[in-house]
Enzyme design. Structure first.
Site, PDB file in Angstrom:
ATOM      1  N   ASP A  98      29.461  12.451  22.574  1.00  0.00           N
ATOM      2  CA  ASP A  98      29.161  11.342  23.481  1.00  0.00           C
ATOM      3  C   ASP A  98      29.706  11.650  24.873  1.00  0.00           C
ATOM      4  O   ASP A  98      30.910  11.690  25.079  1.00  0.00           O
ATOM      5  CB  ASP A  98      29.800  10.052  22.954  1.00  0.00           C
ATOM      6  CG  ASP A  98      29.453   8.859  23.830  1.00  0.00           C
ATOM      7  OD1 ASP A  98      28.462   8.179  23.512  1.00  0.00           O
ATOM      8  OD2 ASP A  98      30.140   8.620  24.845  1.00  0.00           O
ATOM      9  N   LYS A 156      24.323   9.070  29.269  1.00  0.00           N
ATOM     10  CA  LYS A 156      24.071   7.706  29.784  1.00  0.00           C
ATOM     11  C   LYS A 156      23.658   7.739  31.245  1.00  0.00           C
ATOM     12  O   LYS A 156      24.136   8.594  31.994  1.00  0.00           O
ATOM     13  CB  LYS A 156      25.341   6.852  29.630  1.00  0.00           C
ATOM     14  CG  LYS A 156      26.026   7.009  28.276  1.00  0.00           C
ATOM     15  CD  LYS A 156      27.279   6.176  28.114  1.00  0.00           C
ATOM     16  CE  LYS A 156      28.012   6.540  26.828  1.00  0.00           C
ATOM     17  NZ  LYS A 156      29.028   7.594  26.979  1.00  0.00           N
TER      18      LYS A 156
HETATM   19  P1  NDP Z   1      39.938   6.289  22.477  1.00  0.00           P
HETATM   20  O1  NDP Z   1      40.121   4.894  22.027  1.00  0.00           O
HETATM   21  O2  NDP Z   1      39.101   7.220  21.694  1.00  0.00           O
HETATM   22  O3  NDP Z   1      41.403   6.902  22.686  1.00  0.00           O
HETATM   23  C1  NDP Z   1      41.619   8.146  23.265  1.00  0.00           C
HETATM   24  C2  NDP Z   1      43.127   8.281  23.463  1.00  0.00           C
HETATM   25  O4  NDP Z   1      43.778   8.265  22.204  1.00  0.00           O
HETATM   26  C3  NDP Z   1      43.534   9.558  24.157  1.00  0.00           C
HETATM   27  O5  NDP Z   1      44.640   9.259  24.972  1.00  0.00           O
HETATM   28  C4  NDP Z   1      43.941  10.462  23.005  1.00  0.00           C
HETATM   29  O6  NDP Z   1      44.948  11.383  23.402  1.00  0.00           O
HETATM   30  C5  NDP Z   1      44.518   9.462  22.028  1.00  0.00           C
HETATM   31  N1  NDP Z   1      44.341   9.875  20.638  1.00  0.00           N
HETATM   32  C6  NDP Z   1      43.205  10.328  20.054  1.00  0.00           C
HETATM   33  N2  NDP Z   1      43.408  10.596  18.754  1.00  0.00           N
HETATM   34  C7  NDP Z   1      44.700  10.325  18.503  1.00  0.00           C
HETATM   35  C8  NDP Z   1      45.496  10.425  17.346  1.00  0.00           C
HETATM   36  N3  NDP Z   1      45.003  10.862  16.207  1.00  0.00           N
HETATM   37  N4  NDP Z   1      46.823  10.067  17.454  1.00  0.00           N
HETATM   38  C9  NDP Z   1      47.337   9.643  18.607  1.00  0.00           C
HETATM   39  N5  NDP Z   1      46.610   9.511  19.739  1.00  0.00           N
HETATM   40  C10 NDP Z   1      45.313   9.860  19.689  1.00  0.00           C
HETATM   41  O7  NDP Z   1      39.445   6.188  24.015  1.00  0.00           O
HETATM   42  P2  NDP Z   1      38.173   6.528  24.878  1.00  0.00           P
HETATM   43  O8  NDP Z   1      38.210   5.563  25.988  1.00  0.00           O
HETATM   44  O9  NDP Z   1      38.118   7.956  25.222  1.00  0.00           O
HETATM   45  O10 NDP Z   1      36.913   6.159  23.967  1.00  0.00           O
HETATM   46  C11 NDP Z   1      36.247   7.071  23.116  1.00  0.00           C
HETATM   47  C12 NDP Z   1      34.904   7.457  23.711  1.00  0.00           C
HETATM   48  O11 NDP Z   1      34.079   6.315  23.917  1.00  0.00           O
HETATM   49  C13 NDP Z   1      34.979   8.079  25.111  1.00  0.00           C
HETATM   50  O12 NDP Z   1      35.523   9.378  25.112  1.00  0.00           O
HETATM   51  C14 NDP Z   1      33.565   7.967  25.561  1.00  0.00           C
HETATM   52  O13 NDP Z   1      32.777   8.975  24.976  1.00  0.00           O
HETATM   53  C15 NDP Z   1      33.199   6.575  25.023  1.00  0.00           C
HETATM   54  N6  NDP Z   1      33.380   5.519  26.040  1.00  0.00           N
HETATM   55  C16 NDP Z   1      32.269   4.831  26.461  1.00  0.00           C
HETATM   56  C17 NDP Z   1      32.371   3.838  27.410  1.00  0.00           C
HETATM   57  C18 NDP Z   1      31.157   3.105  27.827  1.00  0.00           C
HETATM   58  O14 NDP Z   1      31.228   2.335  28.798  1.00  0.00           O
HETATM   59  N7  NDP Z   1      30.040   3.283  27.175  1.00  0.00           N
HETATM   60  C19 NDP Z   1      33.656   3.471  28.015  1.00  0.00           C
HETATM   61  C20 NDP Z   1      34.779   4.223  27.484  1.00  0.00           C
HETATM   62  C21 NDP Z   1      34.625   5.171  26.514  1.00  0.00           C
HETATM   63  P3  NDP Z   1      44.706  12.972  23.582  1.00  0.00           P
HETATM   64  O15 NDP Z   1      43.351  13.185  24.151  1.00  0.00           O
HETATM   65  O16 NDP Z   1      45.805  13.356  24.511  1.00  0.00           O
HETATM   66  O17 NDP Z   1      44.870  13.586  22.212  1.00  0.00           O
END
Ligand code: NDP
Length: 274
Positions: free
Chosen positions: A47, A77
């Site tokens: 995504d 998107k």
């Molecule tokens: P998430 O809720 O997926 O959280 C991501 C965060 O959690 C990062 O800081 C990551 O750290 C941490 N994390 C991930 N896995 C773990 C774990 N197992 N243990 C501890 N910490 C963890 O956030 P996103 O906002 O990135 O949402 C996911 C996806 O949704 C986005 O990447 C995007 O593709 C989509 N999205 C779509 C939007 C829209 O408007 N349509 C808006 C926002 C997001 P680290 O990377 O340092 O491991």
């Protein structure tokens, strides 16, 4: 159920339940390494979005994987400024070029830009009918946006991707989407990691001998919600995929649902200014 399992969207297209999100992952080596790791582990759904600025790196990692195109499910998107300019077709072509792909599996309206999203949808319908997109959908749509879109459009969105986690459970919107055959998809499923230290989450993760992130991702799947957690950390990318070997009980699902406080990490789709 496993990482390759899919849901059938309202037009018959199969979409993996679990995908990999790349918001805030820098273009270049960071995104290339993260996506390569995800594909190596077995994720097949990615995504991205034009506004993330990393479609090029995602495309490079796809190419480097050598995986057959039909095995992958790629979402991107159309951004708000392109909607305002009436430039959806051009934005779509630019995304394809950056990704190095000649079709997209799921193309979403990123936000419901008032006065624009119906015109954007018409352009997406044309791209869909021309075979350039396998499924078209929306993101950040409330019920009233969906109702508005349904009136006067030929094709129903296959997906509505919205912020969803135990702080924001969206009972009404999920039911509305289910009733109208629109697949509900979670963004920020981990509330950007803000939810992982909540006492109920840590207690239940210990009970199931899983990590807090695995518990929450599993909660999405048991709610029939497609989910796309993001991580740039190799061991977490792997951890987030290990969610198919346990089942949360009905009572514990309800306890997680009970954490709802209508709390967002991002803006409300009725009140965004970008
Ligand atoms: P998430 O809720 O997926 O959280 C991501 C965060 O959690 C990062 O800081 C990551 O750290 C941490 N994390 C991930 N896995 C773990 C774990 N197992 N243990 C501890 N910490 C963890 O956030 P996103 O906002 O990135 O949402 C996911 C996806 O949704 C986005 O990447 C995007 O593709 C989509 N999205 C779509 C939007 C829209 O408007 N349509 C808006 C926002 C997001 P680290 O990377 O340092 O491991």
């Amino acid at each position: 159920m496993n990482i390759r399992d899919t849901v059938t969207l309202n037009n018959g297209v199969q979409m993996p339940w679990l995908g990999f999100g790349v918001y805030q992952v820098e273009d270049g080596p960071e995104v290339e390494q993260a996506v390569s790791k995800a594909l190596e582990i077995g994720y097949r759904s990615l995504d991205t979005a034009s506004v993330y600025g990393n479609e090029k790196g995602v495309g490079k990692a796809i190419k480097a994987s050598g995986l057959p195109r039909q095995e992958l499910f790629i979402t991107t998107k159309v951004w708000n400024t392109d909607q305002r300019k009436g430039a959806t077709m051009e934005a779509f072509e630019a995304s394809c070029e950056r990704l190095g792909l000649d079709y997209i599996d799921l193309y979403l309206i990123h936000w419901p830009v008032a006065g624009c999203y119906k015109e954007t949808w018409q352009a997406m319908e044309k791209l869909y009918q021309a075979g350039r997109i396998r499924a078209i959908g929306v993101s950040n749509f409330h019920i009233h946006h969906l109702e508005d879109l349904f009136s006067g459009s030929d094709i129903k969105p296959a997906v509505n991707q919205v912020e969803f986690h135990p702080y924001l459970v969206h009972t009404e919107l999920r039911q509305y989407c289910a009733d109208n055959d629109v697949q509900f998809e979670a963004w920020s499923p981990l509330a950007q990691a803000q939810i992982l230290n909540e006492p109920i989450v840590t207690e239940l993760s210990q009970k199931y001998a899983k990590t807090p992130a695995q518990l929450i991702i599993r909660w999405d799947l048991q709610h029939q919600v497609v989910t796309i957690p993001k991580s740039s950390t190799p061991h977490r990318i792997e951890e987030n995929a290990q969610v198919f070997d346990f089942e949360i009980s009905t009572d514990d699902m309800a306890r997680l649902d009970g954490m709802d406080r209508n709390r967002r990490t991002g803006p409300d789709p009725d009140n965004f200014n970008f």
